[in-house]
Write an enzyme that holds these catalytic residues in place. Structure first.
Site, PDB file in Angstrom:
ATOM      1  N   LEU A  53       0.809  -1.217   0.000  1.00 49.01           N
ATOM      2  CA  LEU A  53       0.000   0.000   0.000  1.00 49.01           C
ATOM      3  C   LEU A  53       0.838   1.260   0.000  1.00 49.01           C
ATOM      4  O   LEU A  53       0.298   2.360  -0.147  1.00 49.01           O
ATOM      5  CB  LEU A  53      -0.916   0.017   1.247  1.00 49.01           C
ATOM      6  CG  LEU A  53      -1.707  -1.271   1.532  1.00 49.01           C
ATOM      7  CD1 LEU A  53      -2.560  -1.080   2.790  1.00 49.01           C
ATOM      8  CD2 LEU A  53      -2.573  -1.662   0.342  1.00 49.01           C
ATOM      9  N   TYR A 103       2.147  11.349 -11.734  1.00 48.78           N
ATOM     10  CA  TYR A 103       1.631  10.402 -10.753  1.00 48.78           C
ATOM     11  C   TYR A 103       1.097   9.154 -11.444  1.00 48.78           C
ATOM     12  O   TYR A 103       1.425   8.022 -11.064  1.00 48.78           O
ATOM     13  CB  TYR A 103       0.525  11.063  -9.922  1.00 48.78           C
ATOM     14  CG  TYR A 103      -0.119  10.137  -8.921  1.00 48.78           C
ATOM     15  CD1 TYR A 103       0.609   9.608  -7.860  1.00 48.78           C
ATOM     16  CD2 TYR A 103      -1.465   9.793  -9.031  1.00 48.78           C
ATOM     17  CE1 TYR A 103       0.019   8.762  -6.934  1.00 48.78           C
ATOM     18  CE2 TYR A 103      -2.070   8.944  -8.101  1.00 48.78           C
ATOM     19  CZ  TYR A 103      -1.324   8.437  -7.062  1.00 48.78           C
ATOM     20  OH  TYR A 103      -1.907   7.583  -6.158  1.00 48.78           O
ATOM     21  N   LYS A 107       2.449   5.194 -11.201  1.00 54.13           N
ATOM     22  CA  LYS A 107       1.584   4.094 -10.792  1.00 54.13           C
ATOM     23  C   LYS A 107       1.540   3.008 -11.863  1.00 54.13           C
ATOM     24  O   LYS A 107       1.575   1.807 -11.560  1.00 54.13           O
ATOM     25  CB  LYS A 107       0.171   4.613 -10.500  1.00 54.13           C
ATOM     26  CG  LYS A 107       0.022   5.325  -9.167  1.00 54.13           C
ATOM     27  CD  LYS A 107       0.266   4.355  -8.010  1.00 54.13           C
ATOM     28  CE  LYS A 107      -0.071   4.948  -6.669  1.00 54.13           C
ATOM     29  NZ  LYS A 107       0.171   3.999  -5.556  1.00 54.13           N
ATOM     30  N   ASN A 132     -11.517   7.524  -5.758  1.00 56.40           N
ATOM     31  CA  ASN A 132     -11.270   8.465  -4.667  1.00 56.40           C
ATOM     32  C   ASN A 132     -11.741   7.863  -3.348  1.00 56.40           C
ATOM     33  O   ASN A 132     -12.940   7.754  -3.100  1.00 56.40           O
ATOM     34  CB  ASN A 132     -12.007   9.776  -4.945  1.00 56.40           C
ATOM     35  CG  ASN A 132     -11.497  10.457  -6.199  1.00 56.40           C
ATOM     36  OD1 ASN A 132     -10.489  11.145  -6.168  1.00 56.40           O
ATOM     37  ND2 ASN A 132     -12.193  10.247  -7.304  1.00 56.40           N
ATOM     38  N   PRO A 281     -42.403  16.923  40.219  1.00 51.99           N
ATOM     39  CA  PRO A 281     -43.354  16.132  41.016  1.00 51.99           C
ATOM     40  C   PRO A 281     -44.738  16.786  41.043  1.00 51.99           C
ATOM     41  O   PRO A 281     -44.875  18.000  41.219  1.00 51.99           O
ATOM     42  CB  PRO A 281     -42.715  16.113  42.402  1.00 51.99           C
ATOM     43  CG  PRO A 281     -41.256  16.269  42.149  1.00 51.99           C
ATOM     44  CD  PRO A 281     -41.156  17.187  40.970  1.00 51.99           C
ATOM     45  N   GLY A 282     -45.778  15.959  40.836  1.00 54.83           N
ATOM     46  CA  GLY A 282     -47.150  16.430  40.889  1.00 54.83           C
ATOM     47  C   GLY A 282     -47.641  17.118  39.630  1.00 54.83           C
ATOM     48  O   GLY A 282     -48.814  17.507  39.548  1.00 54.83           O
TER      49      GLY A 282
END
Length: 369
Positions: A53, A103, A107, A132, A281-282
């Site tokens: 890689l 590039y 490759k 990509n 509460p209540g």
């Protein structure tokens, strides 16, 4: 297996190694720029599979493309030959190998070198021309436009676009890793002599930017992405991995009064809205009914009662609920309903409703239970 991974500290290498480590039994030889060549030579003696890689994406000068993408590949293959090791090799190449730029040429040269090596040694060779790639642990301004956009937009920085209508094919790193594991197991996806990742999605640059901006804005809109859309789901996960570490949390707007509070948490266009209700509460809240809007209540702390009455009936139905026994209560349409805190502490209720609140069409009618 004994697996050699070159470029182990790179975007693809990190993700692959993390998943290989999740699978017990593998011995992983990690090689990156800081690893000695002596150690690499020893790795090449024992490796039973090589994931190659390593490569150069953005060098300071164009000569480094050929040095990094062709020269190192040649060096690696020579070490394998010296060790008489004919184990399978997977090469990470690029769709730019089809192009005539420095590039792409480097490759393509690496690919040709590997093909010649296969003829000379009989080793199995798998060449992948990746599109990509994007995902966690990628580098902004280096690996992919996705990483750059996520990083900058998460920090409120401007991103520049030359052609918002330009379409790009994207490939998610998890799909890449899954394909590499298939390759390791001898069942790669192949087409026209090259390995490939079947899961590819396309977006224009403008669409990509708009999506990532919407992820940032979701903290204010409380909206979720369309998680049944693969690329939107994967892009959102990627975006979150680029959040600044001091910005993982964000506040919600609490609507507070003497009865307690009501806070919206999430909303979606097709899966409704989730809120947190706190009752003192209540206190009794509700006393209304709906035509089509339906809800689910889940008391997670405290004790109380949910009462129902069909609007054309005098019969009152009661459901006693408690955070000690989690139980979902459906709120059907056509029933006026309320919820009362019977305990001595705050009662906390998670509330889901099938549609986000629309003040222009609230579908809520006040009637005492």
């Amino acid at each position: 297996m004994k697996i050699l991974v070159t470029g182990s500290n790179g975007f693809m290498g990190k993700n692959l190694i993390a998943e290989l480590k999740n699978q017990t039994g593998h011995e992983i030889y990690e090689f990156d720029r800081e690893t000695s060549k002596v150690r690499l030579a020893n790795y090449c003696k024992d490796a039973e599979f090589v994931f190659h890689l390593a490569g150069v994406n953005r060098p300071e000068n164009t000569e480094e493309f050929m040095e990094g993408n062709f020269g190192f590949t040649s060096e690696l293959l020579d070490l394998l030959k010296q060790a008489n090791n004919t184990c399978p090799i997977m090469l990470s190449s690029s769709i730019q190998a089809e192009l005539d730029n420095p590039y792409g040429e480097s490759k393509r040269a690496g690919e040709e070198l590997l093909k010649s090596y296969q003829k000379d040694t009989g080793s199995k060779v798998y060449i992948y021309r990746f599109a990509n790639l994007y995902g966690k642990w990628s580098r902004p301004n280096y690996n992919t436009v996705v990483a750059t956009f996520c990083y900058k937009i998460a920090r409120g920085e401007e991103v520049s676009i030359n052609d918002s209508s330009a379409s790009i094919d994207f490939c998610y790193i998890d799909d890449v890793v899954n394909e590499l594991l298939k390759c390791l197991n001898g069942s790669p996806s192949l087409k026209d002599g090259f390995g490939f990742v079947p899961e590819i999605d396309s977006l224009t640059i403008g669409e990509l930017k708009d999506l990532i901006v919407s992820f940032k804005e979701s903290r204010q809109t409380l909206s979720l992405p369309k998680l049944d859309c693969r690329i939107e789901k994967n892009l959102y996960s990627t975006y979150l991995s680029f959040l600044p570490e001091n910005q993982f949390s964000y506040p919600l707007k609490m609507n507070v009064d003497n009865r307690g509070s009501f806070t919206e948490f999430l909303r979606t266009p097709d899966r409704g809205q989730v809120s947190v209700n706190i009752s003192k509460p209540g206190i009794t809240k509700g006393n209304h009914w709906h035509h089509t809007k339906n809800e689910k209540f889940l008391v997670v702390s405290g004790t109380g009662v949910i009462r129902f009455r069909k609007i054309d009936s005098d019969e009152v139905i009661e459901y006693f609920i408690s955070g000690e026994k989690l139980e979902v209560v459906d709120i059907p349409v056509g029933y006026t309903h309320n919820i009362e805190n019977l305990g001595e502490s705050d009662m906390v209720t998670l509330m889901w409703v099938n549609e986000p609140f629309d003040p222009e069409n609230p579908d809520t009618y006040y009637v005492e239970v």
